[in-house]
Scaffold this active site. Structure first.
Site: not given
Ligand SMILES: Cc1cc2nc3c(=O)[nH]c(=O)nc-3n(C[C@H](O)[C@H](O)[C@H](O)COP(=O)(O)OP(=O)(O)OC[C@H]3O[C@@H](n4cnc5c(N)ncnc54)[C@H](O)[C@@H]3O)c2cc1C
Ligand SMILES: NC(=O)c1ccc[n+]([C@@H]2O[C@H](COP(=O)([O-])OP(=O)(O)OC[C@H]3O[C@@H](n4cnc5c(N)ncnc54)[C@H](O)[C@@H]3O)[C@@H](O)[C@H]2O)c1
Length: 476
Positions: A53, A187, A331, A459
Site C-alpha cells: 500500500k 489481487y 489480514a 450529501h
Molecule cells: C503482497 C501482498 C499484499 C497483501 N495485501 C493485503 C491487503 O491489502 N489487505 C489484506 O487484508 N490482506 C492483504 N494481504 C494478505 C495478508 O497479508 C494475509 O492475509 C495475512 O498476513 C495473514 O495473516 P496470518 O497471521 O494468518 O499469517 P502471516 O501474516 O503470514 O503470519 C504468520 C507468521 O507465522 C510465522 N510462523 C510460521 N510458522 C511458524 C512456526 N512454526 N513457528 C513460529 N512462527 C511461525 C511466520 O514467520 C509469520 O511471521 C496481502 C498479501 C500479500 C502477499
Molecule cells: N488487497 C488485498 O486484500 C490483497 C492484496 C494482495 C494479496 N492478497 C491476498 O493474497 C492472496 C494471493 O494473491 P494472488 O494475487 O497471488 O492470488 P490470487 O489467487 O488472487 O490470483 C492468482 C491468479 O493467478 C492465476 N494463475 C495461477 N497459476 C497460473 C499460471 N501458471 N499461469 C497463469 N495464471 C495463473 C489464477 O488463475 C488466479 O487468477 C490472495 O488470496 C489475497 O487474499 C490480498
C-alpha cells in the site's frame, strides 16, 4: 489463571492473526506467549498489505500528477513530474519498520512474552520451540496455530529473486524493469500492475483462466478491465498457462494452451512477477503429535469454532486461524478469527460470518466487494428457491465524483427479490475500499434494501452511489 501450565495461551505465528489474538487474549485476562520464527508482524506488515500500500500510495500519486488531461479539467497545470525509485522503496521500508515497531511495543506493553524460534506442537497442551539457544518446551492450557502462508510458485517456474520473483521481492522495488510479465490477475497481479505502469514499466499480464480477474464479479471485472487495463501499457494473455519460466536476461516464458498442452507462445521480457496465489505454511508444525494432518492442499482443517480437527473430531485445546486455514486470505479475516477463538476459549461461543467480510484491491481506482458475486447468488437462489435481482449505479451520476473528476466507476447491489436481503455488493471506483464498509455492516445485519433505502447518506459524498442503488432496488 494458568492452572499448572506455563501459559493460558501460546500462539504460534506473530502475523496480524496471532497479534490480534494476543491483544484480545490479554484483554480477557489470559497469560499469553507468542512464538515467531521470522520477523515479527508476518506477511501483512513486512511483505504484504503495508509495503504494497505504501508503494501504491507513491506510484498512485505519480500517476495522478502525470494525468495532465485530468488536471487540466480541474484548472491545474504542472511541469514535468519526476520520482526517485529508491526513495519510494524507502518510504515502503520505513512504513514497515514503523508499524512493526508499534506491533512489537503493543505486545511488550501488555506483557505478552515473545519467544523467537520455530514452534511446533508436542501434544495438545505442549509446544516445543527451536530457539537459537536450543529447544525450549512450554505448556499452555490452549494453543493457537497461526503460521500464515507463503507465495505459491507453480512447477516449471524458476524464481531467482532478481529477474523472476514473487511479491516477497517485488515489495522491495529494487529496480524498475522496462518490460515485466505478471503471471496472475488476482489481487497481487492487479496491484503490482498498477504500481509498475504508474512508474513507467510496460506489463504483460498472463492469466490461466478464461477471463481476467476471475475471482471478481463479472460486471466489475469488465469495468475494471476498461479502466485499469485497456488504456494502460498492459498487454494481456488470457486462457494460457505460464508453463515454464527461466530467469536471466531476457527472462524466457513459455505459454501453454491448458487443453492441448502445446506451447503457443514464447515471451522474452526483462522481468517476471509470479502472482499465482499463496499456500499455507503448515509444514513441520508437529501436527502428528495430536493425530492431525493437513488437508489435500496443506490447509489446517478446522470446525466453525476454529478448533483443529483430527479425523474429523476437534483436538481439545488446539485452534487454528488465518491464512493457514484458508477460509479467506485477508489480514482482517485473520485477526477476526483470532479474536473469535479467544472468545470461544473464554466460553463465549463465536463463529465468523464470512459473507460479511469485505475485501478490496487497492488499484487506482479501487475494487471492493462483500458477499456473493451475481453468479454465486444465482446459484444459491436456485438451491434455496428464491429469485435474485441486481441494480447498478454509476459514479458518473454522483455529484461528488463529478466534482472530483473521478467518474469511472460502478456499484452493484445484489439482493433477494422476495425479502430484499442484500447478498453481495461490488464496487469499482474512487475510494471503493472505504465505501464497501457500510455494505459489509448491512450484510452482517442481514439488512434489506427496503430498510436501507431510508438510511440517510451525507450529501455530496461518494456513498450516495450506494444510497441510489438501495433506493432503486427497494420495492416501496
Ligand atoms: C503482497 C501482498 C499484499 C497483501 N495485501 C493485503 C491487503 O491489502 N489487505 C489484506 O487484508 N490482506 C492483504 N494481504 C494478505 C495478508 O497479508 C494475509 O492475509 C495475512 O498476513 C495473514 O495473516 P496470518 O497471521 O494468518 O499469517 P502471516 O501474516 O503470514 O503470519 C504468520 C507468521 O507465522 C510465522 N510462523 C510460521 N510458522 C511458524 C512456526 N512454526 N513457528 C513460529 N512462527 C511461525 C511466520 O514467520 C509469520 O511471521 C496481502 C498479501 C500479500 C502477499
Ligand atoms: N488487497 C488485498 O486484500 C490483497 C492484496 C494482495 C494479496 N492478497 C491476498 O493474497 C492472496 C494471493 O494473491 P494472488 O494475487 O497471488 O492470488 P490470487 O489467487 O488472487 O490470483 C492468482 C491468479 O493467478 C492465476 N494463475 C495461477 N497459476 C497460473 C499460471 N501458471 N499461469 C497463469 N495464471 C495463473 C489464477 O488463475 C488466479 O487468477 C490472495 O488470496 C489475497 O487474499 C490480498
Amino acid at each position: 489463571m494458568s492452572q499448572g501450565f506455563d501459559y493460558d495461551l501460546v500462539i504460534i505465528g506473530a502475523g496480524v492473526g496471532g497479534h490480534g489474538a494476543a491483544l484480545h487474549a490479554v484483554k480477557c485476562g489470559l497469560k499469553t506467549a507468542i512464538v515467531e520464527a521470522g520477523v515479527m508482524g508476518g506477511t501483512c506488515v513486512n511483505r504484504g498489505c503495508i509495503p504494497s500500500k505504501a508503494l501504491l500510495a507513491a506510484s498512485g500519486r505519480v500517476r495522478e500528477l502525470r494525468d495532465s488531461h485530468h488536471l487540466k479539467t480541474l484548472g491545474i497545470q504542472l511541469g514535468g513530474i519526476s520520482f526517485d525509485r529508491e526513495t519510494i522503496a524507502n518510504h515502503a521500508d520505513n512504513t514497515v519498520s514503523k508499524l512493526r515497531g508499534e506491533l512489537v511495543n503493543s505486545l511488550k506493553r501488555l506483557n505478552v512474552d515473545v519467544i523467537q524460534g520455530w514452534g511446533k506442537l508436542a501434544g495438545s497442551q505442549k509446544v516445543v520451540v527451536e530457539t537459537a539457544n536450543g529447544e525450549k518446551t512450554i505448556t499452555a492450557k490452549d494453543i493457537m496455530l497461526a503460521p500464515g502462508s507463503v507465495p505459491w510458485v507453480p512447477p516449471g517456474i524458476e524464481v531467482d529473486g532478481k529477474t523472476v520473483f514473487t511479491s516477497d521481492h517485488a515489495i522491495k522495488l529494487d529496480w524498475l524493469p522496462q518490460w515485466i510479465a505478471i503471471i496472475g490477475s488476482g489481487y497481487i497481479g492487479l496491484e503490482f500492475a498498477d504500481i509498475y505502469t504508474a512508474l513507467g514499466s510496460e506489463v504483460t499480464m498472463i492469466e490461466a483462466l478464461d477471463r481476467l480477474m476471475p475471482t471478481f464479479d463479472p460486471d466489475i471485472a469488465k469495468q475494471a478491465q476498461r479502466v485499469l487495463i485497456a488504456p494502460r501499457d498492459i498487454e494481456t494473455r488470457v486462457g494460457v498457462l505460464a508453463a515454464k519460466v527461466t530467469p536471466g536476461a531476457p527472462v524466457v516464458i513459455e505459454l501453454m494452451d491448458p487443453k492441448t498442452k502445446e506451447v503457443v507462445e514464447v515471451l522474452e521480457v526483462d522481468a517476471c512477477l509470479v502472482a499465482t496465489g499463496r499456500i499455507p505454511a503448515t509444514k513441520n508444525l508437529g501436527l502428528e503429535s495430536v493425530g492431525a494432518e493437513t488437508d489435500r492442499r496443506g490447509f489446517l482443517p478446522v470446525n466453525d469454532a476454529m478448533q483443529l480437527l483430527a479425523g474429523g473430531e476437534p483436538v481439545p485445546h488446539v485452534w487454528a486461524i488465518g491464512d493457514a486455514m484458508g477460509k479467506m486470505m485477508l489480514a482482517h479475516a485473520a485477526s477476526a478469527q483470532g479474536v473469535a477463538v479467544i472468545e470461544n476459549i473464554c466460553g463465549r461461543p463465536r463463529t465468523i460470518d464470512y459473507r460479511s467480510i469485505p475485501a478490496a484491491a487497492f488499484t487506482h481506482p479501487e475494487m471492493s466487494f462483500v458477499g456473493l458475486t451475481e453468479p454465486a447468488a444465482q446459484e444459491l437462489g436456485k438451491e434455496e428457491g428464491f429469485e435474485v435481482a441486481a441494480v447498478r449505479t454509476y459514479f458518473k451520476g454522483n455529484s461528488k465524483a463529478i466534482a472530483e473528476g473521478e467518474t469511472d466507476g460502478i456499484a452493484k447491489v445484489i439482493y433477494r427479490k422476495d425479502t430484499g436481503e442484500i447478498l453481495g455488493v461490488h464496487i469499482f471506483g474512487y475510494h471503493a475500499a472505504d465505501l464497501i464498509q457500510e455494505a459489509a455492516n448491512a450484510i452482517a445485519n442481514r439488512e434489506s434494501v427496503n430498510e436501507l433505502a431510508f438510511s440517510v447518506h451525507t450529501h455530496p459524498t461518494l456513498s450516495e452511489v450506494l444510497d441510489e442503488a438501495y433506493k432503486r432496488a427497494a420495492t416501496v
